[in-house]
Design a protein around this motif. Structure first.
Motif, PDB file in Angstrom:
ATOM      1  N   UNK A 158       7.973 -10.978  -8.222  1.00  7.46           N
ATOM      2  CA  UNK A 158       6.724 -10.496  -7.641  1.00  7.46           C
ATOM      3  C   UNK A 158       6.966  -9.161  -6.948  1.00  7.46           C
ATOM      4  N   UNK A 159       6.039  -8.227  -7.122  1.00  2.00           N
ATOM      5  CA  UNK A 159       6.077  -6.951  -6.410  1.00  2.00           C
ATOM      6  C   UNK A 159       4.755  -6.768  -5.675  1.00  2.00           C
ATOM      7  N   UNK A 160       4.849  -6.478  -4.371  1.00  2.00           N
ATOM      8  CA  UNK A 160       3.679  -6.135  -3.581  1.00  2.00           C
ATOM      9  C   UNK A 160       3.744  -4.660  -3.220  1.00  2.00           C
ATOM     10  N   UNK A 161       2.663  -3.949  -3.429  1.00  2.00           N
ATOM     11  CA  UNK A 161       2.542  -2.528  -3.103  1.00  2.00           C
ATOM     12  C   UNK A 161       1.461  -2.378  -2.041  1.00  2.00           C
ATOM     13  N   UNK A 162       1.866  -1.954  -0.849  1.00  2.00           N
ATOM     14  CA  UNK A 162       0.912  -1.812   0.269  1.00  2.00           C
ATOM     15  C   UNK A 162       0.062  -3.061   0.424  1.00  2.00           C
ATOM     16  N   UNK A 163       0.721  -4.215   0.310  1.00  2.00           N
ATOM     17  CA  UNK A 163       0.058  -5.496   0.508  1.00  2.00           C
ATOM     18  C   UNK A 163      -0.657  -6.064  -0.691  1.00  2.00           C
ATOM     19  N   UNK A 164      -0.719  -5.332  -1.786  1.00  2.00           N
ATOM     20  CA  UNK A 164      -1.406  -5.788  -2.997  1.00  2.00           C
ATOM     21  C   UNK A 164      -0.389  -6.318  -4.009  1.00  2.00           C
ATOM     22  N   UNK A 165      -0.715  -7.411  -4.641  1.00  2.00           N
ATOM     23  CA  UNK A 165       0.166  -7.902  -5.703  1.00  2.00           C
ATOM     24  C   UNK A 165       0.035  -6.975  -6.903  1.00  2.00           C
ATOM     25  N   UNK A 166       1.136  -6.316  -7.223  1.00  2.00           N
ATOM     26  CA  UNK A 166       1.148  -5.371  -8.338  1.00  2.00           C
ATOM     27  C   UNK A 166       1.769  -5.979  -9.588  1.00  2.00           C
ATOM     28  N   UNK A 167       2.697  -6.918  -9.399  1.00  2.00           N
ATOM     29  CA  UNK A 167       3.414  -7.528 -10.537  1.00  2.00           C
ATOM     30  C   UNK A 167       3.701  -8.977 -10.164  1.00  2.00           C
ATOM     31  N   UNK A 168       3.309  -9.889 -11.004  1.00  2.00           N
ATOM     32  CA  UNK A 168       3.611 -11.308 -10.772  1.00  2.00           C
ATOM     33  C   UNK A 168       3.529 -12.044 -12.095  1.00  2.00           C
ATOM     34  N   UNK A 169       4.465 -12.986 -12.281  1.00  2.00           N
ATOM     35  CA  UNK A 169       4.514 -13.785 -13.506  1.00  2.00           C
ATOM     36  C   UNK A 169       4.580 -12.891 -14.739  1.00  2.00           C
ATOM     37  N   UNK A 170       5.379 -11.820 -14.613  1.00  2.00           N
ATOM     38  CA  UNK A 170       5.645 -10.891 -15.708  1.00  2.00           C
ATOM     39  C   UNK A 170       4.393 -10.179 -16.211  1.00  2.00           C
ATOM     40  N   UNK A 171       3.437  -9.984 -15.277  1.00  2.00           N
ATOM     41  CA  UNK A 171       2.205  -9.287 -15.636  1.00  2.00           C
ATOM     42  C   UNK A 171       1.822  -8.300 -14.550  1.00  2.00           C
ATOM     43  N   UNK A 172       1.212  -7.189 -14.984  1.00  2.00           N
ATOM     44  CA  UNK A 172       0.694  -6.184 -14.062  1.00  2.00           C
ATOM     45  C   UNK A 172      -0.681  -6.619 -13.553  1.00  2.00           C
ATOM     46  N   UNK A 173      -0.910  -6.397 -12.263  1.00  2.00           N
ATOM     47  CA  UNK A 173      -2.260  -6.523 -11.712  1.00  2.00           C
ATOM     48  C   UNK A 173      -2.922  -5.164 -11.837  1.00  2.00           C
ATOM     49  N   UNK A 174      -3.828  -5.037 -12.787  1.00  2.00           N
ATOM     50  CA  UNK A 174      -4.439  -3.746 -13.081  1.00  2.00           C
ATOM     51  C   UNK A 174      -5.306  -3.226 -11.938  1.00  2.00           C
ATOM     52  N   UNK A 175      -5.652  -4.090 -10.987  1.00  2.00           N
ATOM     53  CA  UNK A 175      -6.473  -3.648  -9.872  1.00  2.00           C
ATOM     54  C   UNK A 175      -5.689  -3.054  -8.719  1.00  2.00           C
ATOM     55  N   UNK A 176      -4.364  -3.077  -8.794  1.00  2.00           N
ATOM     56  CA  UNK A 176      -3.546  -2.543  -7.707  1.00  2.00           C
ATOM     57  C   UNK A 176      -3.601  -1.017  -7.706  1.00  2.00           C
ATOM     58  N   UNK A 177      -3.765  -0.418  -6.526  1.00  2.00           N
ATOM     59  CA  UNK A 177      -3.782   1.033  -6.379  1.00  2.00           C
ATOM     60  C   UNK A 177      -2.812   1.439  -5.269  1.00  2.00           C
ATOM     61  N   UNK A 178      -1.819   2.222  -5.648  1.00  2.00           N
ATOM     62  CA  UNK A 178      -0.864   2.699  -4.657  1.00  2.00           C
ATOM     63  C   UNK A 178      -1.492   3.704  -3.704  1.00  2.00           C
ATOM     64  N   UNK A 179      -0.812   3.905  -2.578  1.00  2.00           N
ATOM     65  CA  UNK A 179      -1.278   4.827  -1.550  1.00  2.00           C
ATOM     66  C   UNK A 179      -0.369   6.057  -1.486  1.00  2.00           C
ATOM     67  N   UNK A 180      -0.905   7.146  -0.987  1.00  2.00           N
ATOM     68  CA  UNK A 180      -0.110   8.359  -0.789  1.00  2.00           C
ATOM     69  C   UNK A 180       0.905   8.119   0.317  1.00  2.00           C
ATOM     70  N   UNK A 181       2.156   8.482   0.064  1.00  2.00           N
ATOM     71  CA  UNK A 181       3.178   8.420   1.107  1.00  2.00           C
ATOM     72  C   UNK A 181       2.908   9.489   2.149  1.00  2.00           C
ATOM     73  N   UNK A 182       3.208   9.160   3.407  1.00  2.00           N
ATOM     74  CA  UNK A 182       3.138  10.151   4.472  1.00  2.00           C
ATOM     75  C   UNK A 182       4.559  10.590   4.834  1.00  2.00           C
ATOM     76  N   UNK A 183       4.702  11.815   5.227  1.00  2.00           N
ATOM     77  CA  UNK A 183       5.988  12.368   5.616  1.00  2.00           C
ATOM     78  C   UNK A 183       5.834  12.949   7.025  1.00  2.00           C
ATOM     79  N   UNK A 184       6.492  12.321   8.002  1.00  2.00           N
ATOM     80  CA  UNK A 184       6.320  12.677   9.406  1.00  2.00           C
ATOM     81  C   UNK A 184       7.476  13.566   9.851  1.00  2.00           C
ATOM     82  N   UNK A 185       7.267  14.880   9.721  1.00  2.00           N
ATOM     83  CA  UNK A 185       8.319  15.826  10.059  1.00  2.00           C
ATOM     84  C   UNK A 185       7.847  16.782  11.149  1.00  2.00           C
TER      85      UNK A 185
END
Length: 443
Positions: free
Chosen positions: A416-443
């Motif tokens: 299982x893979x969770x991306x920003x709290x959303x299940x992105x991959x489970x049971x060898x399948x992609x969750x097509x509704x998952x949307x990644x977020x922009x990374x922030x860089x605090x410099x």
């Protein structure tokens, strides 16, 4: 973003392994405890003792968008990434057009906001004529600045001494360097063609792009960074000799850092006869002694992070004669399972692997609230199970449709893979509704 409760997991975090439950709500980790009861999570997962890791943050990918849809795009390659345990990535600038302007950078961010399954960031490129733009960059708007100090595509080769001096003096954020000495490479190629003829085999690649070509360039980069106080990160080391350029110190105490990529840890020059152009990459995969030295350096602080340098090309391109075949290979879909074989073989402790693929990457690029299993942090999580992963029986998600691992059976697979709290991959399948977020860089 639904709530997710993971029970009975073996968490790996900050040098420790421990049994715990973990609760996710509104995209973030809200509780880590030995037992979590009384929560009505929409999704419950019984880990049954499986490892729960912070997702891999891959600082070096080439997703080929815009410009090469036959090779890959943000949609296809990010899907492959989450299947391979990668929850965040940073894409390189040598696309078509290259990311050499603020307009090109904004275009890639727009594309990812629509199409990326994983969290995303983008590196800015350097050419001989965009140094004013580089010097004026907002460090929070880019993952890093990438300079090709060896052969590259288009006008992104930067080897003029005055240009390099100005770049190292004025770059406002972390500078990532691809280090190979082009004149040495060209001389090696000419000498070998004279001796062996024009039709060279792929096994010659490590002799053309040899250890000396790498060392001459990486030592120059380190010297420039020391002189100008540049925050330098040298990408994809391939040789034992280069390791002497980097200090064995904690990341927080260093201004110059180094990286190794998974294919340089897993392959060596004995693999060329079987795989040929499929493992042709720049810098080249070198000797077993080099591979073993890189593995050993991960046990210290001399090598700081592990990346993939995922760089897909079409199968047809890779079938061309050696001199015409492009360099690069697709790796993200099997990144974490492949690296976990090093854990299974006793080469790396699982805590070290997590540090080099998650903790240190977040620290190096100043990414807040990611890269660790901590309450309040984004839930970028990977559950891995000790189940054989026979690569030849798995669909290839990268657009190119092939992998150099086709004959491999790995000992772990991503459950299982969770991306920003959303299940992105489970049971060898992609969750097509998952949307990644922009990374922030605090410099």
């Amino acid at each position: 973003m639904s709530s997710v409760l993971i029970r009975n997991a073996r968490l790996v975090n900050e040098g420790r392994e421990f049994d715990s439950d973990l609760l996710v709500s509104h995209g973030r980790i809200v509780k880590i405890a030995r037992s979590i009861d009384g929560e009505n999570a929409r999704v419950e997962i019984d880990a049954n003792g499986q490892w729960l890791l912070p997702g891999m943050i891959d600082d070096q990918v080439h997703f080929r968008e815009p410009g090469a849809p036959a090779k890959g795009c943000i949609h296809t390659e990010s899907r492959a990434a989450v299947a391979g345990g990668i929850t965040s990535y940073m894409d390189m600038p040598n696309t078509q057009p290259a990311t050499l302007t603020l307009e090109a950078l904004a275009d890639k961010k727009r594309r990812a906001a629509i199409n990326s399954v994983a969290n995303y960031g983008f590196h800015f490129g350097v050419s001989r004529d965009n140094l004013d733009t580089v010097a004026a960059l907002n460090p929070c708007e880019v993952a890093g600045v990438k300079v090709f100090m060896g052969a590259s595509t288009g006008n992104m080769l930067v080897d003029d001494p005055r240009t390099l001096e100005r770049l190292f003096a004025e770059v406002p954020t972390i500078l990532l360097a691809h280090c190979e000495h082009t004149p040495s490479i060209e001389a090696n190629a000419a000498r070998l063609r004279e001796r062996l003829g024009e039709h060279l085999p792929a096994s010659i690649h490590a002799l053309i792009r040899d250890a000396e070509a790498c060392y001459r360039s990486s030592s120059l980069a380190v010297e420039l960074a020391r002189r100008h106080g540049t925050r330098l990160h040298v990408l994809h080391l391939t040789t034992a000799r280069e390791l002497e350029l980097f200090e064995d110190k904690p990341l927080a105490q260093k201004h110059i850092t180094a990286e190794v990529c998974l294919h340089h840890l897993l392959f060596d020059d004995r693999d060329y006869p079987a795989l040929g152009n499929l493992i042709k990459c720049n810098p080249a995969i070198k000797t077993q002694a080099d591979r073993d030295a890189l593995r050993a350096a991960l046990l210290s602080n001399r090598l700081d992070v592990i990346g993939s340098d995922h760089a897909p090309h079409t199968w047809a391109e890779k079938q061309r004669p050696y001199a015409e075949a492009p360099s690069g290979l697709p790796l993200v879909q099997h990144a974490l399972p492949a690296l976990l074989d090093l854990v299974a073989d006793g080469v790396l402790p699982i805590t070290t692997l997590v540090a080099k693929t998650s903790h240190r990457v977040a620290d190096l690029f100043a990414i807040p609230d990611r890269g660790y299993l901590r309450e309040g942090y984004w839930a970028d999580l990977v559950l891995v199970e000790p189940v054989a992963l026979e690569v030849s029986r798995q669909p290839i998600l990268s657009q190119c449709g092939w992998t150099p691992f086709a004959d491999k059976t790995f000992r772990y697979r991503v459950n299982t893979t969770l991306v920003s709290g959303q299940i992105a991959w489970r049971e060898q399948r992609i969750n097509e509704g998952c949307q990644g977020l922009a990374l922030r860089f605090m410099r």
